[in-house]
Design a protein around this motif. Structure first.
Motif, PDB file in Angstrom:
ATOM      1  N   UNK A   1       0.652  -0.737   0.165  1.00 54.37           N
ATOM      2  CA  UNK A   1       0.173   0.189   0.100  1.00 54.37           C
ATOM      3  C   UNK A   1       1.305   1.522   0.071  1.00 54.37           C
ATOM      4  N   UNK A   2       0.738   2.016  -0.935  1.00 53.06           N
ATOM      5  CA  UNK A   2       1.601   3.783  -0.989  1.00 53.06           C
ATOM      6  C   UNK A   2       0.609   4.169  -1.306  1.00 53.06           C
ATOM      7  N   UNK A   3       1.053   5.674  -0.414  1.00 51.54           N
ATOM      8  CA  UNK A   3      -0.135   6.998   0.138  1.00 51.54           C
ATOM      9  C   UNK A   3       0.913   7.722  -0.693  1.00 51.54           C
ATOM     10  N   UNK A   4       0.309   8.695  -1.645  1.00 55.77           N
ATOM     11  CA  UNK A   4       1.364   9.964  -1.988  1.00 55.77           C
ATOM     12  C   UNK A   4      -0.015  11.498  -1.717  1.00 55.77           C
ATOM     13  N   UNK A   5       0.529  12.004  -0.517  1.00 58.91           N
ATOM     14  CA  UNK A   5      -0.195  13.695  -0.405  1.00 58.91           C
ATOM     15  C   UNK A   5       0.068  14.960  -1.053  1.00 58.91           C
ATOM     16  N   UNK A   6      -0.788  15.454  -1.950  1.00 59.26           N
ATOM     17  CA  UNK A   6      -0.303  16.408  -3.107  1.00 59.26           C
ATOM     18  C   UNK A   6      -1.023  17.620  -2.259  1.00 59.26           C
ATOM     19  N   UNK A   7      -0.908  18.731  -2.636  1.00 54.93           N
ATOM     20  CA  UNK A   7      -1.198  19.980  -1.637  1.00 54.93           C
ATOM     21  C   UNK A   7      -2.415  20.610  -2.608  1.00 54.93           C
TER      22      UNK A   7
ATOM     23  N   UNK B   1       9.101   0.998  -9.910  1.00 53.19           N
ATOM     24  CA  UNK B   1       8.474   1.468  -8.487  1.00 53.19           C
ATOM     25  C   UNK B   1       9.580   0.504  -7.011  1.00 53.19           C
ATOM     26  N   UNK B   2      10.487   1.606  -7.434  1.00 58.03           N
ATOM     27  CA  UNK B   2      11.654   0.598  -6.945  1.00 58.03           C
ATOM     28  C   UNK B   2      11.919   1.557  -5.525  1.00 58.03           C
ATOM     29  N   UNK B   3      12.618   0.949  -4.420  1.00 54.43           N
ATOM     30  CA  UNK B   3      13.111   1.805  -3.749  1.00 54.43           C
ATOM     31  C   UNK B   3      11.962   3.089  -2.687  1.00 54.43           C
ATOM     32  N   UNK B   4      10.852   2.331  -3.241  1.00 58.09           N
ATOM     33  CA  UNK B   4       9.473   3.634  -3.028  1.00 58.09           C
ATOM     34  C   UNK B   4       9.326   3.719  -1.898  1.00 58.09           C
ATOM     35  N   UNK B   5       9.580   4.678  -1.431  1.00 55.71           N
ATOM     36  CA  UNK B   5       8.235   4.850   0.019  1.00 55.71           C
ATOM     37  C   UNK B   5       7.025   4.713   0.605  1.00 55.71           C
ATOM     38  N   UNK B   6       6.592   4.109   1.345  1.00 52.95           N
ATOM     39  CA  UNK B   6       5.299   3.671   1.596  1.00 52.95           C
ATOM     40  C   UNK B   6       4.384   5.522   1.327  1.00 52.95           C
TER      41      UNK B   6
ATOM     42  N   UNK C   1       8.252  15.577   1.168  1.00 51.74           N
ATOM     43  CA  UNK C   1       9.156  14.048   2.426  1.00 51.74           C
ATOM     44  C   UNK C   1       8.784  12.989   1.804  1.00 51.74           C
ATOM     45  N   UNK C   2       9.114  11.941   2.778  1.00 57.09           N
ATOM     46  CA  UNK C   2       9.250  10.841   2.747  1.00 57.09           C
ATOM     47  C   UNK C   2       9.047   9.896   4.501  1.00 57.09           C
ATOM     48  N   UNK C   3       8.155   9.635   3.931  1.00 61.59           N
ATOM     49  CA  UNK C   3       7.959   8.649   5.411  1.00 61.59           C
ATOM     50  C   UNK C   3       7.335   7.276   5.515  1.00 61.59           C
ATOM     51  N   UNK C   4       7.806   6.554   6.544  1.00 63.99           N
ATOM     52  CA  UNK C   4       7.382   4.374   6.729  1.00 63.99           C
ATOM     53  C   UNK C   4       5.778   4.672   6.817  1.00 63.99           C
ATOM     54  N   UNK C   5       4.966   6.111   7.329  1.00 62.52           N
ATOM     55  CA  UNK C   5       3.990   5.942   8.342  1.00 62.52           C
ATOM     56  C   UNK C   5       3.466   7.119   8.337  1.00 62.52           C
TER      57      UNK C   5
ATOM     58  N   UNK D   1       7.012  23.555  11.803  1.00 67.70           N
ATOM     59  CA  UNK D   1       6.629  22.386  10.451  1.00 67.70           C
ATOM     60  C   UNK D   1       5.489  21.118  12.011  1.00 67.70           C
ATOM     61  N   UNK D   2       4.309  20.913  10.658  1.00 68.78           N
ATOM     62  CA  UNK D   2       3.115  20.632  12.075  1.00 68.78           C
ATOM     63  C   UNK D   2       2.500  19.506  10.488  1.00 68.78           C
ATOM     64  N   UNK D   3       3.038  18.313  11.221  1.00 76.50           N
ATOM     65  CA  UNK D   3       3.245  16.832  10.009  1.00 76.50           C
ATOM     66  C   UNK D   3       1.808  16.251  10.411  1.00 76.50           C
ATOM     67  N   UNK D   4       0.882  16.097  10.115  1.00 74.01           N
ATOM     68  CA  UNK D   4       0.197  14.914  10.894  1.00 74.01           C
ATOM     69  C   UNK D   4      -1.558  15.426  11.022  1.00 74.01           C
ATOM     70  N   UNK D   5      -2.344  14.628  12.402  1.00 71.52           N
ATOM     71  CA  UNK D   5      -3.007  14.837  12.620  1.00 71.52           C
ATOM     72  C   UNK D   5      -4.154  16.480  13.881  1.00 71.52           C
ATOM     73  N   UNK D   6      -4.818  16.726  12.554  1.00 76.23           N
ATOM     74  CA  UNK D   6      -4.752  17.935  14.114  1.00 76.23           C
ATOM     75  C   UNK D   6      -5.891  17.599  14.631  1.00 76.23           C
ATOM     76  N   UNK D   7      -6.362  17.736  16.180  1.00 77.56           N
ATOM     77  CA  UNK D   7      -7.253  17.892  16.420  1.00 77.56           C
ATOM     78  C   UNK D   7      -7.521  18.727  17.567  1.00 77.56           C
ATOM     79  N   UNK D   8      -8.989  20.032  17.918  1.00 77.01           N
ATOM     80  CA  UNK D   8      -9.350  20.607  18.191  1.00 77.01           C
ATOM     81  C   UNK D   8      -9.713  20.261  19.690  1.00 77.01           C
ATOM     82  N   UNK D   9      -9.468  20.298  20.794  1.00 77.48           N
ATOM     83  CA  UNK D   9     -10.277  19.903  21.948  1.00 77.48           C
ATOM     84  C   UNK D   9     -11.018  21.600  22.419  1.00 77.48           C
ATOM     85  N   UNK D  10     -12.609  21.518  22.611  1.00 82.79           N
ATOM     86  CA  UNK D  10     -13.314  22.385  22.681  1.00 82.79           C
ATOM     87  C   UNK D  10     -13.881  22.412  23.951  1.00 82.79           C
TER      88      UNK D  10
END
Length: 581
Positions: A281-287, A329-334, A346-350, A442-451
């Protein structure tokens, strides 16, 4: 990459019949090399006209054929040239299975089938994959969610008004023409042209612009305002364990399905039926937003690295799985994701990246945070004794959505990054802004608000936005979230709130990756409407399809930020190597 076959050596066959198991015939266009050798199959199944083949975002099918594929583009059931009745998603698993196995048996085709397409054309890939056709080898679904209720038709109880109504009006035009009602099709075209009037029409279940004869499913969706068996029967998130094939997931930070796209990646990676599926499974997220795909999104230019490169990536992907070319598709990060602000990859394993640490930024004010002219602040220091902030929400004057995560056409629905100042000047928007940043964040991940908030109503909405404030004052939305108060505990069992009671709400703003640059500021906006992205809550505990203007009530909202009620946003911050030493 394979050598490209000249265009004059591509055979095009139009209106090719494809029999389904129940006797219905679907029709496809086929593009293939004029050569004696057999080639693997690329299949797109679309409700949006096979002759178009989603070419707003992808290269023409003949381009893929020139790279050594039999490309089949099919009208889904009840659409354009195909027979049958259009009932969204209902028979796509079976129809996909039958089409895949038919394609694998064509005399000029290698029995290896890959699928591609975005939005509905991505959903049909997943539905086909859950039925496990023997010759489906891989898929490349783009811009699609994980659940038919959450994130598509509703989000945390709020009806996804703009995306649903604009989509229904668009697809109903073909249905009208198939019935020979050119007058109805003309009415639908006029409604699309004046869609902001349609958005305000109540009650939603009797929207005059949407005829029951053309789109009975629209009323069905409104008659099922909570998540239950009606929705789960076709939702992917319950069926990850049926997936046996590698998948290339493509998402966009401003796409309405981005959280579902990432959930699909993680879900199949953890629960897929085979090791090959789980490990590939591979994920690419564009802007990007839903469409079109470009470096230019809303009011921002994300630079040359954000240009549309999906066709080339898909050639590598399909070369790996359909042509068994190990050099592709050789050596591509997940995970590959675009970091806005820095405008680089950027690349990441997860996902989320392991290096990100949730950091609370607290909502603060000295007197009143109403509007950008107020004194709302966002700090890493928690509050002690502070007075709450109060605003009034009435559904007749909702806060308009400027950009954001809706879909699917920018001219019709609020999409992408846009300057928020025109709404931040309103007193029914609470604005909390950090100091000017001396260092990048630098913010990278899931953003949550506690209100922590209270309302005088029995039901209401709370909307939160994360905003990037530029040095010149322009304020661009990064992520957004909503919660319908009655759905605070459960999507299946809504409950009214007790007027005046302080309630702790957790509001997901979804995933993002952005660097807040030096001399910028981080801002959080809080209000009670995001119209027409979502329907207007009447401040009453009632189904959204039944609300009329006569049901509208006024709600006074109070947002708390003190030691016992520390409202905050959790930002997944990535520290630099220097900072962590």
């Amino acid at each position: 990459m394979t050598n490209r076959i000249p265009i004059d050596q591509i055979i095009t066959e139009k209106h090719v019949p494809v029999p389904m198991r129940d006797g219905v015939t679907l029709y496809a266009d086929i593009y293939r090399p004029d050569a004696p050798e057999r080639h693997p199959v690329l299949l797109m199944r679309t409700p949006y006209n096979k002759a178009d083949a989603q070419t707003m975002n992808y290269a023409h099918p003949s381009w893929y054929a020139q790279h050594g594929y039999v490309v089949i583009v099919q009208d889904t059931r009840g659409r354009w040239e195909s027979e049958g009745e259009f009932q969204p998603y209902r028979t796509e698993a079976e129809d996909g299975y039958d089409t895949i196995e038919w394609a694998a048996g064509l005399p000029y085709a290698l029995p290896k089938v890959g699928m591609y397409g975005f939005s509905y054309a991505a959903a049909v890939q997943w539905l086909a994959a859950t039925s496990r056709p023997p010759h489906l080898t891989c898929i490349a679904p783009a811009m699609i969610g994980s659940d038919s209720y959450q994130g598509k038709t509703y989000r945390s109880g709020a009806f996804a008004l703009a995306s649903i109504q604009s989509w229904v009006l668009f697809v109903a035009q073909d249905t009208a023409l198939r019935k020979g009602r050119t007058d109805w099709a003309a009415e639908l075209g006029a409604s699309l042209a004046g869609i902001h009037g349609v958005y305000r029409s109540l009650p939603l279940k009797r929207t005059a612009a949407i005829r029951e004869e053309l789109a009975p499913y629209y009323r069905e969706w409104l008659e099922h305002p909570v998540r239950g068996p009606y929705w789960t029967v076709r939702s992917l998130r319950e069926r990850y364990g049926a997936i046996e094939v590698p998948a290339l997931h493509v998402g966009g930070w401003y796409d309405l399905f981005v959280d579902g796209t990432i959930e699909n990646f993680n879900g199949v990676r953890a629960q897929g039926a085979t090791a090959q599926a789980r490990d590939n499974q591979y994920l690419i997220v564009e802007p990007w937003y839903h469409m079109p795909w470009s470096r230019y999104v809303g009011e921002l230019d994300f630079g040359p690295e954000a240009a549309n490169r999906i066709d080339r990536l898909q050639l590598e992907w399909f070369g790996r799985w359909l042509k068994e070319d190990a050099s592709q598709w050789s050596g591509v990060a997940p995970v590959q994701y675009f970091v806005m602000g820095d405008n680089r990859w950027k690349q990441a394993e997860q996902w989320p990246p392991q290096s990100a640490a949730e950091t609370p930024f607290y909502l603060r004010s000295a007197s009143r945070a109403n509007s950008v002219s107020g004194d709302g602040a966002l700090t890493e220091e928690p509050p002690e004794a502070e007075h709450p902030d109060t605003f009034v929400y009435h559904p007749s004057i909702p806060v308009p959505a400027l950009g954001g995560r809706s879909g699917a056409v920018p001219e019709l629905t609020p999409m992408g990054p846009k300057n928020q100042l025109p709404v931040e000047v309103r007193n029914d928007v609470l604005v909390y802004t950090s100091v000017t940043l001396e260092e990048e964040v630098a913010v990278e991940g899931n953003v949550t608000v506690v209100l922590y908030a209270a309302t005088t109503a029995e039901d209401t909405d709370f909307v939160v936005k994360l905003v990037d404030v530029h040095p010149d004052g322009r304020a661009y939305n990064v992520a957004e979230g909503i919660v319908r108060a009655s759905f605070r505990h459960s999507l299946e069992h809504p409950q009214p709130v007790t007027p005046g009671e302080i309630v702790r709400y957790e509001i997901p703003l979804g995933p993002t990756a952005i660097v807040f640059k030096k001399r910028h500021a981080i801002r959080v906006d809080v209000t009670s409407s995001l119209f027409p992205t979502f329907d207007r809550n009447p401040n009453r505990f009632m189904p959204p399809g039944e609300t009329t203007e006569a049901d509208f009530a006024t709600a006074t909202q109070t947002v708390y930020h003190d030691r016992l009620h520390p409202s905050h946003v959790l930002l997944p911050i990535v520290r630099s190597a220097q900072e962590t030493k």
